[in-house]
Scaffold this active site. Structure first.
Site, PDB file in Angstrom:
ATOM      1  N   SER A   3       0.802  -1.229   0.000  1.00  0.00           N
ATOM      2  CA  SER A   3       0.000   0.000   0.000  1.00  0.00           C
ATOM      3  C   SER A   3       0.828   1.268   0.000  1.00  0.00           C
ATOM      4  CB  SER A   3      -0.902   0.027   1.248  1.00  0.00           C
ATOM      5  OG  SER A   3      -1.973  -0.853   1.108  1.00  0.00           O
ATOM      6  N   SER A  20      -4.666  -5.220  -6.061  1.00  0.00           N
ATOM      7  CA  SER A  20      -4.296  -4.023  -5.305  1.00  0.00           C
ATOM      8  C   SER A  20      -4.778  -4.162  -3.876  1.00  0.00           C
ATOM      9  CB  SER A  20      -4.925  -2.775  -5.934  1.00  0.00           C
ATOM     10  OG  SER A  20      -6.263  -2.598  -5.495  1.00  0.00           O
ATOM     11  N   ASP A  21      -4.235  -3.344  -2.991  1.00  0.00           N
ATOM     12  CA  ASP A  21      -4.817  -3.230  -1.663  1.00  0.00           C
ATOM     13  C   ASP A  21      -5.892  -2.145  -1.721  1.00  0.00           C
ATOM     14  OD1 ASP A  21      -5.327  -3.624   1.032  1.00  0.00           O
ATOM     15  OD2 ASP A  21      -3.229  -3.558   1.620  1.00  0.00           O
ATOM     16  N   TRP A  22      -6.505  -1.896  -0.590  1.00  0.00           N
ATOM     17  CA  TRP A  22      -7.709  -1.075  -0.445  1.00  0.00           C
ATOM     18  C   TRP A  22      -7.550   0.321  -1.056  1.00  0.00           C
ATOM     19  CZ3 TRP A  22     -12.344  -2.655   1.590  1.00  0.00           C
ATOM     20  CH2 TRP A  22     -13.261  -1.673   1.959  1.00  0.00           C
TER      21      TRP A  22
END
Length: 749
Positions: free
Chosen positions: A277, A308-310
């Site tokens: 991230s 992807s992350d958040w």
């Protein structure tokens, strides 16, 4: 240890017995992927690259609803937007456990809508089941990764993976965002506890065992599930210790410490990777083409997909200022190698990528590449053949064997760091004052990603699992008094605690941290809250024996208290069985065997790893932690002896074998982790004073002795050389076991 674990041997046997080669299976999957891809529209392809949060398909106030799915929203997501994946619980942003039957109904509803789509492509449902099925009510929740590492027992990591996959699948879910294979070498970082500690070999061994247990021989099996490596790469080493802040990692350090865990995960068969991230050396993980392609796919041979992350693709524009617009952010990330976007709350990624593809700014070859990878994992996971939850609840959820394995993991995770005058174990007739903010809470033994995202909702924790206080009360016939609050932040009446301490034989002082994860866990200092120190100082003043017990995800500074306490027990995050396990140790029903997977710092600005460089222990510099890596006491004693090497000189590329004996020299049966360290005496790049290369946990009865054998390979002797390539140089090496050292030479080629 370099011998194959039993579970790997079994996997090889099953593969041979099946009569179907891995290549034939791969060819079949590849043919299916390409045939399906050829039928897909651009919209269907872009949809597969889109992952949304459950809230996008939820009714308003979905957390309160028996059926939280808005059918129209679900059909729009799957039939019109063709989304490839959903994650999370119906209760974002807090996230909260759901009854297992509710999970099964929700995921079945999603399958049924996907079955109505033109090409019937299943939706992949992802969840953070990081120490068990964390978002399913009453699931078996293991010690967190830092505590699993403290067991130094890969068989337990294997069992955790096996049980977690089984309970995730019984919940109707498909995909687990675990394990974290970044290395834990920054103690301020609020996700330290999600790692397997500071050592590369330990992390590789434990993480690989977990993956093998989770996958079995085929993660399409009804009781198995695919894993996801997190967070590629360097996320765990922020310079300032704050979550989602920059890391500065040179390429040599990256290759020496941070990449090996991910390489091991790829070799273990993990089909998905979640991306860092934050950023490393000024480049956010989501646009780091070198990391995502040259290294991950080129060097490691990763064939799966990246996620992807958040919200991290949009943050390339909103936060990182690398993209001039949200549209450019999507283009940059996809072209750098991101295959699936955790958007998460809307269809912005879908809309923008669709436009980018239509204009040719993102070529169809790149779209097809990403979608092929996603479809491949869906086929490999058996999703196309699954029309209902894969596993019955009965016989697969909270089974006796799972609970027993969890209890054993908790017992082996707890570290006895100090035991002056053998004050422990306590007599069950001892009168005890229990005090401190972590004494009567389950949350502090479990940490974040437990029942809720931050793990702090104590009222939601199971009532049949004892806190430390309750477990002590259940164990002893002596007087037990508690002075404390119902919540971590409740003020403790110090005067009352002191008064009660005078009336008891022993004080159990339970200190540590409240629960947290991610940016919510950022702190300014490793020092304990002043109010905890005030309580401790007041207790010490009356002169009663004090047993310090700590819970928390990182090594808070306890030096003052630990120096005065008669005993120190480091609990970290031992999970739902932690209270009972710790009481077992305090009263001698379990002989402690946990070892520190990190160096426990003496002070907040004295953070030195065990595998430090010679310059870090030269002149006034020194490695002087409060407790060193690998430290952990027992109620018995062990001695290693007779270290012998098979040769004094070996050729380049040759293994060297070593043997030694370990003996239980005490009066009780116990478990000991024997560790083999290696030191390259002189090299073209400065080398650590020692590095763990092998370990084995053995159980011995009093007086029993066992001979252990290990092989050190050229890989063990290698390092990242001047030209950033892994090499072995000729010269002298030292092997260290216990107090013994043996030397050998690697000859020039």
């Amino acid at each position: 240890m370099k011998t194959k674990p039993a579970f790997l041997i079994l996997s090889l046997f099953v593969a041979l017995e099946s009569g179907v080669s891995a290549q034939e299976t791969n060819d079949n999957v590849e043919a299916q992927v390409q045939a399906l891809l050829a039928q897909m529209s651009l919209e269907e392809k872009v949809g597969q690259m889109t992952q949304i949060d459950f809230s996008v398909i939820s009714v308003i106030n979905g957390e309160l609803a028996e059926n939280p799915i808005d059918q129209a929203k679900l059909e729009d997501a799957v039939l019109n937007r063709h989304i490839g994946s959903i994650l999370n619980t119906p209760t974002t942003p807090n996230n909260q456990t759901q009854p297992i039957e509710k999970w099964r109904r929700m995921t079945q509803a999603i399958r049924e809508v996907a079955a109505k789509s033109r090409l019937k492509i299943p939706v992949l449902y992802g969840i953070d089941a990081i120490h068990g099925a964390t978002y399913t009510e009453n699931a078996v929740l293991f010690p967190q990764a830092i505590s699993m590492a403290a067991t130094f027992n890969p068989d337990l990591a294997f069992k955790e993976g096996e049980i977690t996959a089984r309970e995730v699948k019984a919940s109707g879910l498909d995909w687990n965002f675990m394990p974290v294979m970044d290395i834990g070498r920054q103690p301020l970082w609020p996700r330290l506890w999600e790692t397997y500690g500071e050592d590369v070999h330990l992390a590789v061994t434990m993480g690989s065992a977990y993956i093998h247990g989770h996958h079995g021989d085929d993660f399409a099996a009804a009781d198995k599930a695919p894993t996801c490596l997190k967070h590629y790469v360097g996320y765990s080493y922020p310079l300032n210790g704050k979550d989602r802040t920059p890391a500065w990692i040179g390429e040599r350090a990256l290759r020496e410490y941070f990449l090996p865990g991910f390489e091991a995960g790829v070799k273990a068969g993990t089909p998905t990777v979640m991306v860092n991230s934050a950023e490393v050396d000024g480049i956010p993980g989501h646009i780091n083409h070198h990391y995502l392609n040259t290294i991950l796919r080129g060097e490691m041979g990763f064939k799966g997909f990246t996620v992807s992350d958040w919200a991290d693709i949009s943050r390339l524009y909103t936060r990182d200022k690398l993209a001039a617009s949200p549209r450019e952010a999507v283009k940059m990330a996809v072209m750098a190698g991101i295959d699936m976007s955790m958007v998460p709350f809307d269809y912005s990624f879908y809309d923008l990528l669709l436009d980018l593809a239509k204009t040719g700014e993102v070529p169809m070859t790149r779209i097809d590449e990403a979608v092929s990878r996603i479809l491949r994992v869906k086929y490999q996971s058996g999703l196309f053949d699954r029309h209902e939850p894969a596993l019955d609840v009965k016989g697969n959820f909270v089974t006796d064997d799972a609970v027993a394995a969890n209890r054993q993991a908790a017992r082996e995770a707890i570290i006895l760091a100090k035991n002056n005058h053998n004050i422990l174990p306590l007599s069950k007739q001892t009168s005890i004052l229990v005090t401190g903010p972590t004494a009567n809470l389950l949350s502090v033994m479990n940490g974040g990603w437990t029942i809720t995202w931050q793990g702090a909702a104590e009222h939601l924790y199971p009532k049949d699992k004892p806190t430390l206080l309750q477990a002590i009360q259940q164990k002893t016939t002596g007087k037990v008094t508690y002075v404390g609050g119902k919540n971590f932040s409740d003020e403790i009446n110090i005067e009352q605690a002191v008064t009660q301490a005078r009336q008891h034989d022993v004080v159990i002082l339970a200190l540590g941290e409240k629960t947290y994860t991610e940016t919510e866990g950022n702190i300014e200092s490793l020092h304990l809250d002043p109010v905890q120190l005030q309580l401790a100082r007041a207790i010490f003043e009356i002169g009663k024996p004090v047993i310090l017990v700590t819970f928390g995800g990182r090594p808070r500074i306890i030096t003052e208290v630990a120096n005065k306490a008669q005993a120190v027990v480091l609990g970290f995050l031992p999970g739902m069985e932690g209270g009972a396990a710790l009481a077992d140790i305090l009263f001698g029903d379990t002989n402690p065997s946990g070892k520190l997977p990190i160096s426990y710092p003496r002070d907040s600005n004295d953070v030195v790893m065990y595998d430090h460089k010679p310059i870090e222990a030269f002149e006034s510099n020194q490695y002087r932690p409060l407790f060193p890596f690998g430290h952990g006491l027992s109620y018995t004693s062990f001695q290693t002896s007779g270290l012998r090497l098979s040769k004094d000189n070996i050729a380049m590329g040759e293994n060297i074998d070593l043997t030694f004996k370990v003996k239980n020299t005490g009066a009780l049966t116990g478990k000991e982790t024997v560790m083999v360290y290696l030191h390259d005496v002189a090299a073209s790049v400065s080398r650590p004073v020692k590095q763990l290369k092998a370990f084995k946990k053995v159980e011995l009865k009093p007086g029993a002795e066992q001979t252990l054998q290990f092989s050190l390979t050229p890989q063990d002797m290698s390092f990242i050389g001047v030209d950033m390539k892994r090499i072995v140089e000729p010269g002298e090496f030292e092997v260290m076991v216990g107090s013994e050292t043996a030397r050998f030479q690697v000859a020039k080629p």
